[in-house]
Design a protein around this motif. Structure first.
Motif, PDB file in Angstrom:
ATOM      1  N   THR A   1      -7.746  -2.800   7.508  1.00  0.00           N
ATOM      2  CA  THR A   1      -6.434  -2.526   6.928  1.00  0.00           C
ATOM      3  C   THR A   1      -6.397  -2.668   5.409  1.00  0.00           C
ATOM      4  OG1 THR A   1      -5.412  -3.222   9.000  1.00  0.00           O
ATOM      5  CG2 THR A   1      -3.974  -3.074   7.082  1.00  0.00           C
TER       6      THR A   1
ATOM      7  N   GLY B   1       4.639  -1.519   4.261  1.00  0.00           N
ATOM      8  CA  GLY B   1       4.267  -2.568   5.203  1.00  0.00           C
ATOM      9  C   GLY B   1       3.408  -2.036   6.329  1.00  0.00           C
ATOM     10  N   LEU B   2       3.488  -2.710   7.475  1.00  0.00           N
ATOM     11  CA  LEU B   2       2.615  -2.411   8.611  1.00  0.00           C
ATOM     12  C   LEU B   2       3.414  -2.128   9.882  1.00  0.00           C
ATOM     13  CD1 LEU B   2       0.038  -5.361   8.176  1.00  0.00           C
ATOM     14  CD2 LEU B   2      -0.075  -3.064   7.138  1.00  0.00           C
TER      15      LEU B   2
ATOM     16  N   LYS C   1       1.747 -10.486  11.348  1.00  0.00           N
ATOM     17  CA  LYS C   1       2.470 -11.148  10.259  1.00  0.00           C
ATOM     18  C   LYS C   1       1.479 -11.791   9.292  1.00  0.00           C
ATOM     19  CE  LYS C   1       5.719 -13.238   7.911  1.00  0.00           C
ATOM     20  NZ  LYS C   1       6.795 -12.584   7.167  1.00  0.00           N
TER      21      LYS C   1
ATOM     22  N   SER D   1      -0.160  -9.215   7.148  1.00  0.00           N
ATOM     23  CA  SER D   1       0.704  -8.686   6.092  1.00  0.00           C
ATOM     24  C   SER D   1       0.847  -9.689   4.952  1.00  0.00           C
ATOM     25  CB  SER D   1       2.066  -8.263   6.655  1.00  0.00           C
ATOM     26  OG  SER D   1       2.922  -9.367   6.784  1.00  0.00           O
TER      27      SER D   1
ATOM     28  N   GLU E   1      -0.217  -9.038   1.170  1.00  0.00           N
ATOM     29  CA  GLU E   1       0.805  -9.258   0.133  1.00  0.00           C
ATOM     30  C   GLU E   1       0.243 -10.153  -0.971  1.00  0.00           C
ATOM     31  OE1 GLU E   1       4.939  -8.855   0.846  1.00  0.00           O
ATOM     32  OE2 GLU E   1       4.144  -8.143  -1.062  1.00  0.00           O
TER      33      GLU E   1
ATOM     34  N   MET F   1       4.533  -5.404   1.245  1.00  0.00           N
ATOM     35  CA  MET F   1       4.312  -5.713   2.665  1.00  0.00           C
ATOM     36  C   MET F   1       5.614  -6.253   3.263  1.00  0.00           C
ATOM     37  SD  MET F   1       1.351  -5.134   4.127  1.00  0.00           S
ATOM     38  CE  MET F   1       0.720  -3.647   3.342  1.00  0.00           C
TER      39      MET F   1
ATOM     40  N   LEU G   1       7.738  -5.032   8.525  1.00  0.00           N
ATOM     41  CA  LEU G   1       6.879  -5.204   9.697  1.00  0.00           C
ATOM     42  C   LEU G   1       7.557  -4.525  10.863  1.00  0.00           C
ATOM     43  CD1 LEU G   1       5.476  -8.836  10.059  1.00  0.00           C
ATOM     44  CD2 LEU G   1       4.251  -6.728   9.483  1.00  0.00           C
TER      45      LEU G   1
END
Ligand code: PLP
Length: 230
Positions: free
Chosen positions: A139, A156-157, A178, A181, A185, A194, A197
């Protein structure tokens, strides 16, 4: 029925937030309207839900044309490169970016229109073979590459957790997402946020909210079962 379902889902989101001390305003409900007629969305609109999720470009565009323009459309399904051009000016967030080639196409089409694409990187946290998305290990590298494109903003993701009857079994994936991310970040990559979510569906959105989801994507729990045969 749709309005009652939305109230119930919103109530559950609120409870999940209270349980872990989160502000309910951090979480936005996306009503996943794929396969459902535009009239189902019209029925949902008076509840105040303004975010709708579709997994097919054609369907998103058709509904975009018919329905009020203040709706925020989320492209949540796998995106083919030749369809990207139709999303320009219509999709408020593309959740399913999982390759540099797709990002290149997004950059090309949005540059042409002088627009900015807001996107999420899709991560296959459970490493299910049947699912799209990259691994958590890949990622950061993909984020760094896509961050260089001037017409793309990474927000974000997104992840799709395994289908399960026991939402607790997905908690580990939401928690790891989490963590991932926050790790990214903390790298302070230019042009990358980020803050979003996108995780949790009908079967597991409460657990996802407890673990930090800011967008939950609920379809069946709002609009009922989908019929793919019509
Ligand atoms: C269909 C779909 C949803 C909604 O699924 P439900 O289980 O009906 O809530 C959420 N996210 C994605 C990516 C989907 O394709």
């Amino acid at each position: 029925m749709i309005q009652e379902n939305i109230k119930l889902v919103e109530e559950n989101i609120k409870k999940a937030c209270e349980k872990v001390g989160r502000d309910v305003n951090e979480v936005t409900l996306i009503a996943v309207s794929k396969t459902k007629p535009y009239t189902a969305i019209e029925e949902a609109l008076p509840t105040g839900v303004k975010d709708y999720g579709e997994n097919k470009v054609q369907e998103l565009c058709d509904k975009y044309e018919i329905l009020p323009k203040d709706i925020k459309w989320h492209m949540i399904g796998h995106l083919q490169r030749n369809k990207v051009k139709y999303l320009v000016g219509k999709a408020s967030l593309i959740h399913s970016v999982d390759s540099i080639r797709l990002a290149e196409q997004i950059e090309k089409e949005y540059a042409k229109a002088d627009e900015i694409a807001n996107i999420l990187i899709e991560v296959n946290m459970a490493q299910e073979e049947s699912k799209f998305g990259i691994t958590s290990e890949e990622t950061e590298q993909l984020v760094r590459e896509i961050a260089k494109f001037p017409h793309i903003r990474i927000k974000g993701l997104m992840t799709i957790a395994p289908y399960t009857d026991n939402p607790e079994s997905n908690r580990v994936y939401f928690r790891n997402m989490k963590k991932l991310s926050v790790d990214i970040e903390n790298k302070n990559i230019d042009n990358v946020s980020m803050s979003v979510l996108s995780m949790g569906m009908t079967g597991d959105y409460q657990v996802a909210v407890e673990e930090g989801a800011t967008l939950v994507r609920v379809g069946t729990g709002i609009f009922g079962e989908r019929n793919y045969n019509i």
